[in-house]
Design a protein around this motif. Sequence first.
Motif, mmCIF file in Angstrom:
data_model
loop_
_atom_site.group_PDB
_atom_site.id
_atom_site.type_symbol
_atom_site.label_atom_id
_atom_site.label_comp_id
_atom_site.label_asym_id
_atom_site.label_seq_id
_atom_site.Cartn_x
_atom_site.Cartn_y
_atom_site.Cartn_z
ATOM 1 N N THR A 17 0.850 -1.200 0.000
ATOM 2 C CA THR A 17 0.000 0.000 0.000
ATOM 3 C C THR A 17 0.878 1.239 0.000
ATOM 4 O O THR A 17 2.056 1.181 0.374
ATOM 5 C CB THR A 17 -0.893 0.072 1.252
ATOM 6 O OG1 THR A 17 -0.047 0.366 2.387
ATOM 7 C CG2 THR A 17 -1.635 -1.228 1.486
ATOM 8 N N GLU A 19 0.583 3.491 2.065
ATOM 9 C CA GLU A 19 0.852 3.775 3.490
ATOM 10 C C GLU A 19 1.883 2.815 4.077
ATOM 11 O O GLU A 19 2.068 2.781 5.290
ATOM 12 C CB GLU A 19 -0.435 3.705 4.310
ATOM 13 C CG GLU A 19 -1.424 4.814 4.045
ATOM 14 C CD GLU A 19 -2.485 4.398 3.028
ATOM 15 O OE1 GLU A 19 -2.401 3.246 2.536
ATOM 16 O OE2 GLU A 19 -3.370 5.216 2.716
ATOM 17 N N GLN A 60 -10.928 -1.975 4.302
ATOM 18 C CA GLN A 60 -9.747 -1.519 3.577
ATOM 19 C C GLN A 60 -9.600 -0.004 3.714
ATOM 20 O O GLN A 60 -10.571 0.723 3.548
ATOM 21 C CB GLN A 60 -9.850 -1.905 2.096
ATOM 22 C CG GLN A 60 -8.533 -1.694 1.349
ATOM 23 C CD GLN A 60 -8.596 -2.165 -0.099
ATOM 24 O OE1 GLN A 60 -9.616 -2.068 -0.754
ATOM 25 N NE2 GLN A 60 -7.489 -2.709 -0.594
ATOM 26 N N THR A 61 -8.395 0.423 4.016
ATOM 27 C CA THR A 61 -7.967 1.818 4.238
ATOM 28 C C THR A 61 -8.406 2.386 5.601
ATOM 29 O O THR A 61 -8.036 3.489 5.959
ATOM 30 C CB THR A 61 -8.427 2.822 3.137
ATOM 31 O OG1 THR A 61 -9.830 3.060 3.291
ATOM 32 C CG2 THR A 61 -8.115 2.305 1.748
ATOM 33 N N LYS A 63 -8.391 2.642 9.797
ATOM 34 C CA LYS A 63 -7.293 2.515 10.768
ATOM 35 C C LYS A 63 -7.336 1.140 11.423
ATOM 36 O O LYS A 63 -8.380 0.678 11.871
ATOM 37 C CB LYS A 63 -7.413 3.610 11.837
ATOM 38 C CG LYS A 63 -6.261 3.569 12.832
ATOM 39 C CD LYS A 63 -6.327 4.704 13.852
ATOM 40 C CE LYS A 63 -5.433 4.365 15.046
ATOM 41 N NZ LYS A 63 -5.414 5.447 16.054
ATOM 42 N N PHE A 77 -2.882 1.324 8.629
ATOM 43 C CA PHE A 77 -4.188 1.228 7.971
ATOM 44 C C PHE A 77 -4.370 -0.161 7.392
ATOM 45 O O PHE A 77 -3.404 -0.806 6.977
ATOM 46 C CB PHE A 77 -4.301 2.293 6.884
ATOM 47 C CG PHE A 77 -4.293 3.683 7.454
ATOM 48 C CD1 PHE A 77 -5.458 4.246 7.950
ATOM 49 C CD2 PHE A 77 -3.111 4.400 7.554
ATOM 50 C CE1 PHE A 77 -5.455 5.508 8.521
ATOM 51 C CE2 PHE A 77 -3.097 5.670 8.110
ATOM 52 C CZ PHE A 77 -4.278 6.223 8.597
ATOM 53 N N PRO A 79 -4.808 -2.857 4.880
ATOM 54 C CA PRO A 79 -4.584 -2.944 3.426
ATOM 55 C C PRO A 79 -5.709 -3.688 2.717
ATOM 56 O O PRO A 79 -5.870 -3.557 1.513
ATOM 57 C CB PRO A 79 -3.258 -3.696 3.314
ATOM 58 C CG PRO A 79 -3.122 -4.452 4.598
ATOM 59 C CD PRO A 79 -3.884 -3.699 5.649
ATOM 60 N N GLU A 118 -9.750 -7.156 -3.708
ATOM 61 C CA GLU A 118 -9.059 -5.956 -3.223
ATOM 62 C C GLU A 118 -7.547 -6.046 -3.421
ATOM 63 O O GLU A 118 -6.871 -5.037 -3.574
ATOM 64 C CB GLU A 118 -9.335 -5.732 -1.731
ATOM 65 C CG GLU A 118 -10.719 -5.182 -1.439
ATOM 66 C CD GLU A 118 -10.960 -5.059 0.052
ATOM 67 O OE1 GLU A 118 -11.928 -4.388 0.428
ATOM 68 O OE2 GLU A 118 -10.181 -5.630 0.855
ATOM 69 N N SER B 34 0.631 9.187 10.279
ATOM 70 C CA SER B 34 0.490 7.881 9.650
ATOM 71 C C SER B 34 1.837 7.484 9.067
ATOM 72 O O SER B 34 2.724 8.308 8.899
ATOM 73 C CB SER B 34 -0.554 7.938 8.542
ATOM 74 O OG SER B 34 -0.002 8.593 7.421
#
Lengths: 137, 410
Positions: A17, A19, A60-61, A63, A77, A79, A118, B34
């Motif tokens: 991801t 993130e 998904q996405t 926290k 987060f 995934p 996903e 984050s």
Amino acid sequence: MATEARTPYYPDELRYTKEHEWVRAQGDGTALVGITFFAQDQLGDVVYLNLPAPGSSLAQTGKLGEVESVKAVSDIFAPVSGQVMEVNQEVVAHPELVNQDPYGKGWLLRVRLSDPKELAKLMAAKQYQAMLAAEGH
Amino acid sequence: METLHSVQGDNQKTLAARHPALTTVQGASYHRGSLLHIRGLMAAPAEPLSRTCLYQAHRELGAKMVPFAGWEMPIQYTSILTEARAVRSSAGIFDVSHMGRLRFQGQGATAWLDRLLTQDVAGLASGRARYGFILDQAGGILDDVIVYRLGEDDLLLVCNAANRPAVLDWLARWTHLAPTVRSWDITQDTAMIAYQGPKVLGRVDAVAQVSGLRPFAVADTVVKAGGASGQGWVSRTGYTGEDGVEFVVPASLGPTLWRTLMDQGAAPCGLGARDVLRLEAALPLHGHDIDRTTTPLEAGLMRFVAMGKADFLGKEALEKQQASGLRRKLAGFQLLARGIPRPGCRLLAEGREVGAVTSGGYSPTLDRDIGMGYVAAELAVAGAHIAVDIRGRAVPTEIVPLPFYSRRRG
């Protein structure tokens, strides 16, 4: 006596991801989730993980939890969407495993995927590395 | 052989000379965000950063550099916890050249600093150093400093990097009390290296003949490193809770001394390890645990205040506070469940806010989550139970005696 992996590596069989989480599909409808080499390297020594209990639902996405290093605390987060099947108790007791072996012993959660499609939306290793390079890493 | 004295001669300044204000960026604070944003760990500085004479050495060692108190400093070389453990078990070196080094000479210099500092400067023997505070008239802590008495009227003051401009401004306000005192800011002309750990005293003689140097003693001596040498000061001081020494040497000798100490087996250690180690030893960090809104009484640091002195700035305010009693005190705590207490986290008792964390984190030596913070005075008692509010999670916490770690107790 380095306690962390020093050379960046991004296994081909994982999905990534933006993130900086990774997902490893297990082939049985579940997947392992962790944070990437880049993430642990930027955070430095990981000293505490705040992870959801087994049975929790992930979107998904959304926290998922928090990872705390000596100097920083960051949100993690989800995934993928699904249900938490298992929390890696070894990494909870020894958070330094995230630094030492981010894709192996440092996995965080095993998740039952609610929508395996996903995975295709996530980045392959080459795309993820290209993103890091574009950001100047 | 370069001497400190010749270096200092070029840089004489009067006390009244104002210093340009430096940007202060608190590198000891932590980052929250984050994973997406972790690469921006520290805010970009508004002004160019100063570099110490060891900057190149840090880069060659692959250090992560961060802005700290107007300087570009290493936060870690390998890992913060690895470096902290090296200091507890063996030996580590820290570049602390960013810290302010001010020298005062001339008739009345000792009596003058005795008025401006809380420690007994007049009673300090030559060759000795003492920790204490610069207070304002309200008893607030402008800075915590170590004063070295080098001679009758010859003193070295080491202050925090972030506070150097404020300390210079403050001292300049009191020059009328000391018309014959000259001052030099030798920060840029010297390197300061802290060499800390249980193995340091057994190794230091190879670079400086300081055997028998007692705690808080300072030697004016030749420092030899890699075929070069220079006159420097070596003191048995530090900010880690471990035994060790600190060197002040000409900047030109700094990189060679750094390399020589590494060759002796010292691990290069960054600001991250320094913060972990000083917290374990419960050594206060100015700007966090103490500042201008807190007094040495509230911080439990009166052992560094010579109330018996005839007079010093802030004494009257401390006497008043002593008489009226304290509403809050700095206390140490350990968490009874896992969590990392960060500066700013609220401290709770029976659900009510009773204070805030000033320093906190994971202690690798104790394998515990520890911290310090100001709490209502009646709660600042070992054994009292409180909670730390970590982003909405109230983690059970116990007040414990300080320090958390002492090398004598182990």
